[in-house]
Write a protein that holds these residues in place. Structure first.
Motif, PDB file in Angstrom:
ATOM      1  N   THR A  13      43.062  38.246  37.075  1.00 37.05           N
ATOM      2  CA  THR A  13      43.349  39.641  37.474  1.00 37.05           C
ATOM      3  C   THR A  13      42.207  40.162  38.003  1.00 37.05           C
ATOM      4  O   THR A  13      41.226  40.217  37.503  1.00 37.05           O
ATOM      5  CB  THR A  13      43.996  40.263  36.376  1.00 37.05           C
ATOM      6  OG1 THR A  13      45.016  39.791  35.790  1.00 37.05           O
ATOM      7  CG2 THR A  13      44.445  41.771  36.723  1.00 37.05           C
TER       8      THR A  13
ATOM      9  N   ARG B 125      40.547  43.613  40.104  1.00 38.32           N
ATOM     10  CA  ARG B 125      40.637  45.135  40.748  1.00 38.32           C
ATOM     11  C   ARG B 125      39.901  45.212  41.977  1.00 38.32           C
ATOM     12  O   ARG B 125      38.734  45.211  41.959  1.00 38.32           O
ATOM     13  CB  ARG B 125      40.512  45.978  39.634  1.00 38.32           C
ATOM     14  CG  ARG B 125      40.595  47.472  40.073  1.00 38.32           C
ATOM     15  CD  ARG B 125      40.570  48.345  38.925  1.00 38.32           C
ATOM     16  NE  ARG B 125      41.536  48.393  37.910  1.00 38.32           N
ATOM     17  CZ  ARG B 125      40.988  48.161  36.817  1.00 38.32           C
ATOM     18  NH1 ARG B 125      39.919  48.039  36.277  1.00 38.32           N
ATOM     19  NH2 ARG B 125      42.085  47.857  35.754  1.00 38.32           N
TER      20      ARG B 125
ATOM     21  N   ASN C  45      50.389  42.283  46.326  1.00 34.73           N
ATOM     22  CA  ASN C  45      49.437  43.405  46.030  1.00 34.73           C
ATOM     23  C   ASN C  45      49.403  44.536  46.596  1.00 34.73           C
ATOM     24  O   ASN C  45      48.717  45.330  47.042  1.00 34.73           O
ATOM     25  CB  ASN C  45      48.127  42.786  46.601  1.00 34.73           C
ATOM     26  CG  ASN C  45      48.225  42.412  48.135  1.00 34.73           C
ATOM     27  OD1 ASN C  45      48.555  43.252  49.065  1.00 34.73           O
ATOM     28  ND2 ASN C  45      47.751  41.198  48.485  1.00 34.73           N
TER      29      ASN C  45
ATOM     30  N   GLU D  18      45.200  46.215  42.432  1.00 29.38           N
ATOM     31  CA  GLU D  18      45.271  44.968  41.443  1.00 29.38           C
ATOM     32  C   GLU D  18      45.854  43.734  41.954  1.00 29.38           C
ATOM     33  O   GLU D  18      46.929  43.762  42.297  1.00 29.38           O
ATOM     34  CB  GLU D  18      45.611  45.509  40.086  1.00 29.38           C
ATOM     35  CG  GLU D  18      45.691  44.719  39.032  1.00 29.38           C
ATOM     36  CD  GLU D  18      45.670  45.147  37.706  1.00 29.38           C
ATOM     37  OE1 GLU D  18      46.661  44.998  36.920  1.00 29.38           O
ATOM     38  OE2 GLU D  18      44.814  46.064  37.191  1.00 29.38           O
TER      39      GLU D  18
END
Length: 216
Positions: free
Chosen positions: A39, A41, A197, A206
Motif C-alpha cells: 500500500t 500513499r 487509484n 492511496e
C-alpha cells in the motif's frame, strides 16, 4: 517504499470432509507460495513549480507508480521485491556475525540446511529470510537449540536451520547462503484493474496492489 505491507506464506493444503461425521482428512501439497499486498500513499505534484520533478522527489511518486503499474501490464510481467517489514536480518542488530557457508548440500525439497558460521558466531534468527534457490524461505527454528531467537554456533561452528517453504532447487556445499532481503518473483493478482487509484485531484492518492508469487 510502501507505508503498509502484507507478506505471508500461503500453505498448499488439500483435504476432504466426510458428509456423515464431518471429520476432515487434511494433507499437505507441494506448492506453498508467497502472497503480498503493498500500500502506497503518493502525490502527483500538481502544484510544484520549478525545473521539473526528479526521481527522488516524493511529490511525484504517484506518477512513478502509475508508470510502474503500466509496465507490469496487469500481471503480464513479474516484479521482484522482498518483505519491506524486515529491513535487515535480526542477527545484524549486533556486529557479531559472519558469512553463512553451506556445509552439506541441501537437496531439492529440503526444509533444513546445515551452515558453517564459525564457533561463537551468530547465524539466522527465527523469522529471518534465507535464499539460495531464487525465492525467500522463513526460518522457523534451528539446532543446537538455545533459549533465544538467534542461533549461535557451538565449537564445531555448525548450525542447522529449519525453514518454510521447502527448497525449489538444490543448494551445493560451499555456497554462501543469502540472508536478509531475499526477493520473490511476483505478479499482480488483481487482473486488468489492478491499477485503480481514484483520489481527490491535487491530493495524495492511496494505491493498494495485490501480488502472488510466480513459482519457479
Amino acid at each position: 517504499m510502501p507505508y503498509k505491507t502484507a507478506f505471508y506464506l500461503q500453505p498448499h493444503v488439500g483435504g476432504q470432509e466426510s458428509p456423515l461425521t464431518r471429520t476432515r482428512k487434511v494433507y499437505g501439497l507441494s506448492a506453498p507460495r508467497w502472497l503480498a499486498r503493498l500500500t502506497f500513499r503518493a502525490g502527483h505534484g500538481y502544484e510544484e513549480v520549478g525545473v521539473g520533478p526528479t526521481e527522488n522527489d516524493p511529490a511525484f511518486y504517484g506518477a512513478r507508480l502509475d508508470a510502474l503499474i503500466a509496465e507490469m501490464d496487469g500481471g503480464l510481467n513479474c516484479v521482484l521485491f522482498h518483505d519491506f517489514r524486515r529491513p535487515r536480518p535480526q542477527h545484524y542488530l549486533t556486529n557479531y556475525h559472519g558469512p553463512a557457508v553451506v556445509a552439506v548440500t541441501a537437496p531439492i525439497g529440503s526444509s533444513s540446511i546445515t551452515l558453517q558460521i564459525g564457533e561463537g558466531n551468530l547465524g539466522p534468527s527465527i523469522g529471518d529470510y534465507v535464499g539460495g534457490d531464487g525465492r525467500p524461505h522463513i526460518v522457523t527454528g534451528f539446532s543446537p537449540t538455545i533459549a533465544r531467537m538467534t542461533s549461535i554456533a557451538p565449537a564445531d561452528g555448525l548450525i542447522t536451520v529449519r525453514f518454510k517453504p521447502p527448497l525449489s532447487s538444490a543448494i551445493p556445499s560451499g555456497a554462501e547462503l543469502p540472508i536478509g532481503k531475499i526477493p520473490a518473483r511476483f505478479r499482480l493478482s488483481g487482473g486488468d484493474d489492478s491499477g485503480q487509484n481514484e483520489g481527490e485531484v491535487g491530493s495524495p492518492i492511496e494505491y493498494a496492489l495485490e501480488f502472488t508469487e510466480e513459482l519457479l
